[in-house]
Scaffold this motif. Structure first.
Motif, short mmCIF file in Angstrom:
data_model
loop_
_atom_site.label_atom_id
_atom_site.label_comp_id
_atom_site.label_asym_id
_atom_site.label_seq_id
_atom_site.Cartn_x
_atom_site.Cartn_y
_atom_site.Cartn_z
N GLY A 58 -14.87 -21.78 4.14
CA GLY A 58 -13.54 -21.23 3.93
C GLY A 58 -13.28 -19.96 4.72
N PHE A 59 -14.16 -19.60 5.64
CA PHE A 59 -13.94 -18.42 6.48
C PHE A 59 -12.91 -18.77 7.56
N SER A 60 -12.13 -17.78 7.95
CA SER A 60 -11.24 -18.00 9.09
C SER A 60 -12.08 -18.02 10.37
N GLY A 61 -11.47 -18.49 11.44
CA GLY A 61 -12.18 -18.54 12.71
C GLY A 61 -12.76 -17.19 13.08
N GLU A 75 -13.46 -14.67 11.10
CA GLU A 75 -14.54 -14.28 10.18
C GLU A 75 -15.85 -14.95 10.56
N LYS A 76 -15.74 -16.20 10.96
CA LYS A 76 -16.96 -16.91 11.37
C LYS A 76 -17.60 -16.23 12.57
N ASN A 129 -20.01 -19.24 5.79
CA ASN A 129 -18.85 -19.68 6.59
C ASN A 129 -17.87 -20.58 5.86
N GLU A 136 -20.38 -24.61 8.61
CA GLU A 136 -20.28 -24.16 7.24
C GLU A 136 -21.43 -24.78 6.46
#
Ligand SMILES: Nc1ncnc2c1ncn2[C@@H]1O[C@H](COP(=O)(O)OP(=O)(O)O)[C@@H](O)[C@H]1O
Ligand SMILES: [Mg+2]
Lengths: 256, 489
Positions: free
Chosen positions: A149-152, A154-155, A147, A93
């Protein structure tokens, strides 16, 4: 004769005193998809990191040619600029830097390296929108910190989105499937398939054969204890799924 | 908003900055002749300074009173900084460019000085046309170039050197000088009051909005000469002014003391924005040389609905000791402090703010972004005080620290004193690190380490940079990148 994109010969690498890669050989031609499988801890991520130029790992033996050039003497950024892309197993991130700013910087670095003029803001936004559609990314993400606060899932999708933006010669996907539900897995696989071209190659590292139902590999390798101990067609992946890794481990131990 | 978008587009500038061998770009000395008084400090030196400046008797007495107070004061040592003892008798307290006799236009300005400005990237003639900035350029201690005078005069705005203000507007100066920072406020303020050389004076009359950003470029230029600027800005009822202070200083070995005092006074419904980009010579990689920057900056929101806003980008100086503060006296008044402080190599900064709530419904906001690299030490020190009289006071503080590497230090010292139960005081703090993982990730995308650091820093500092006037924001962004060069990899 077609020149390989990637030629790894007898690659040994260590962290500190510990040898992790113990003689890897691998040749990848344009247009191919290679899968690298193997149990946890066998050195898959290490291989990816060594190819990308991570300094923690020390290459002690062997050579790597990338498009015929000595890859190991290039800096990590020059490897990227030459067209090597790594989709990280654990993307970082970067607070305060939007996906758009980050990618614009990256893309214009690559363009500069290729002697192309930088894209202006308009052209860049258009390209982002077009490529985002490939992996079903909401353009609202562009202005969010990379990245953060992105979910796994989304990353991972963001990694494939970057791949689509940067258009590398060789893309290494390190467990891009892990942590994805079936829908996300499909999206990622469709994205990758859309990006397959005759002169681009993929090395897909995965722990599970599941992903290979969607991204069909030309060749499957098994990496175990820092060595490729078996290579075969996609049926090998199915066999591993059915029988586990133990039988190969046993084979390898007998040989060693 | 415009400024924010600008930085996003300024990646190219960063590229440029980080690609060149930038080092301390402004490290040259100009060849102007100087008039220097001998080192040392006693009453006769103060009389000499006052006489050289042709000051009236009351000013001399004011200085002497301050000097007498200073003699009994002790140098403060509570800040989280370390340095060799300063020999105040080894400092020369006055230097003036010799040929600096009251130029009326740029043509009258010393050509050598003008070349200095060119090297600094401040071509005055272009600035007049392009930037719309009135520049009161201070080389060492005496103002030598003033522009846009006539336009400001037609609005009744006074913007001149402090020396000139003492001669031409004695009533205003006597009424306000030392009312926010009294001569005996602290050791360095007392020293400044005794020996201040020059500085800027600004008065904006009632109801007038100053149409241009007022700007001063300070420059230390004489070896071994302490720099004691004195700035006084008054916004009368309903007035508005935005003031920019920027510094660059030449490379040198010996430590130099810089003890400025800035006083801001906002009357009813008035607003003052004060922005600083501080880039004094920080010393070399091993911590040799560099400026000691011991500054007292304070504003008072004297009238109702007044507002004072400090924005600072601190990249320079070997040691920084600086707490731009606001006394919120008028009801409904607002105080703000936005700061980015970068320390690299052996630099030490102890900086922050004090917000003192006195009036009702007063609000203050503190946003502090510290960045430490190398072996540097970076401290935030802030005080939020709510007096019993301050009904419904509000404060919000955000103090973030960013570490580059693992040899540097970041420290936060927030003090909160609440003496009224209706107050709401909020404090948030974060610490983050630019580690190997992030840098490698950037490298893997084709972004080299220096560019990556610049990118991350500018993202991190954006909230503060966006408070700066645009032309300053771009310069500040460059400085952030330059000052962190060589901090990683
Ligand atoms: N930076 C490192 N420091 C120490 N050990 C490491 C490091 N990276 C990998 N290893 C070790 O090397 C082995 C291979 O790790 P890795 O390449 O991550 O395997 P895989 O990706 O196949 O699960 C593991 O035993 C791991 O603990
Ligand atoms: Mg792994």
């Amino acid at each position: 004769m077609i020149q390989p994109i990637l030629e790894i010969r007898n690659l040994h690498a260590r962290v500190g005193e510990r040898e992790i890669l113990r003689g890897v050989d691998l040749t990848v031609y344009p247009g191919q998809v290679h899968a690298i499988m193997g149990p946890n801890g066998s050195g898959k991520s290490t291989l990816a990191a060594v190819l990308a130029g991570r300094e923690d790992y020390q290459v002690t033996e062997g050579e790597v040619l990338f498009d015929g050039k000595n890859l190991l003497e290039l800096s990590p950024e020059d490897r990227a600029r030459e067209g090597l892309f790594l989709a990280f197993q654990y993307p970082v991130e970067i607070p305060g830097v939007s996906t758009a700013t980050f990618l614009k910087t990256a893309l214009n670095e690559l363009r500069k390296h290729r002697g192309q003029s930088p894209l202006d803001a308009m052209e860049f936004m258009e390209l982002m929108r077009e490529r985002a559609a490939l992996v079903n990314i909401d353009p609202a993400f562009f202005s969010r910190s990379l990245n953060e606060g992105f979910s796994g899932g989304e990353k991972k999708r963001n990694e494939i989105f970057q791949l689509a933006m940067l258009e590398p010669r060789l893309a290494i996907l390190d467990e891009t499937d892990s942590g994805l539900d079936i829908d996300a897995l499909r999206i990622v696989a469709d994205g990758v398939n859309a990006l397959r071209t005759p002169d681009r190659a993929f090395v897909v590292i995965t722990h599970y054969q599941r992903l290979l139902n969607y991204i069909v590999p030309d060749i499957v390798h098994v990496l175990y204890r820092g060595r490729i101990i078996k290579s075969g067609t996609k049926e090998l992946a199915l066999e591993l799924e059915a029988k586990g890794y133990d039988w190969i481990k046993d084979e390898a131990e007998v040989e060693a | 908003m415009r400024a924010v978008n600008e930085y996003n587009e300024h990646v190219d500038i960063l590229e440029h900055i980080t690609s060149e061998d930038y080092q301390y770009k402004y490290g040259f000395e100009s060849q102007i002749e100087e008039e220097v008084v001998p080192p040392g400090l006693d009453e006769s030196i103060i009389r000499t300074i006052s006489a050289k400046k042709g000051e009236p008797e009351w000013m001399l007495q004011w200085r002497l009173d301050a000097f007498r107070a200073w003699q009994y004061m002790k140098e403060p040592h509570w800040a989280n900084v370390r340095y060799e003892p300063i020999d105040y008798q080894a400092i020369s307290y006055y230097a003036a460019p010799k040929r600096a006799a009251q130029p009326r236009s740029l043509e009258e300005v010393d050509p050598e000085l003008r070349r200095t400005f060119e090297k600094l990237g401040i071509p005055l003639h272009e600035q007049e046309i392009l930037a719309g900035v009135a520049v009161d350029a201070v080389l060492d201690s005496v103002s030598v170039a003033t522009t846009f005078r006539e336009k400001l005069q037609s609005l009744g705005i006074i913007f001149c050197s402090m020396s000139e203000a003492i001669r031409e507007y004695p009533d205003l100066v006597r009424r306000y000088l030392g009312t926010v920072v009294p001569p005996n406020d602290n050791f360095f303020a007392a020293l400044n009051s005794a020996v201040f050389s020059d500085g800027s004076f600004c008065y904006v009359p009632p109801g007038v909005r100053c149409p241009i950003e007022l700007s001063t470029y300070f420059r230390i230029n004489a070896r071994n000469t302490g720099q004691f600027e004195r700035t006084l800005i008054i916004a009368d009822e309903g007035a508005y002014v935005s003031y920019l202070e920027g510094c660059t200083a030449p490379m040198r070995d010996e430590n130099q003391l810089h003890a400025a005092v800035v006083e801001l006074i906002a009357l009813k419904d008035a607003e003052i924005k004060y922005s600083t980009v501080q880039n004094w010579y920080p010393g070399d990689k091993e911590g040799r040389g560099g400026i000691y920057n011991f500054v007292t900056k304070r504003g008072i929101c004297l009238g109702e609905n007044s507002k004072i806003s400090w924005t600072q980008v601190e990249t320079g100086s070997a040691i920084t000791w600086k707490y731009p503060s606001v006394i919120l006296k008028g009801d409904n008044s607002v105080g703000e402090f936005y700061s980015v402080a970068v320390t690299n190599h052996r630099q030490q900064a102890d900086t922050g703010t004090k917000m003192t709530h006195v009036g009702r419904n007063t609000r203050s906001r503190i946003v502090s972004k510290g960045i430490s690299a190398g072996y540097s030490q970076n401290s935030y020190r802030g005080l939020v005080r709510v007096n019993p009289s301050a009904e419904n006071a509000r404060n919000f503080s955000q103090c973030d620290s960013l570490l580059i590497g693992d040899q540097c230090g970041a420290h936060t010292f927030p003090y909160i004193e609440v003496n009224n139960p209706t107050a709401i005081v909020e404090h948030e703090a974060t610490t983050s690190k630019i580690g190997e993982d992030i840098l490698f990730y950037c490298n893997q995308r084709g972004i080299d380490t220096e560019t990556a650091v610049a990118l991350i820093i500018n993202g991190y500092a954006r909230e503060v940079l966006s408070k700066l006037p645009m032309e300053f924001a771009v310069e500040a962004q460059k400085l952030l990148a330059i000052s962190l060069e060589g901090s990683v990899g």
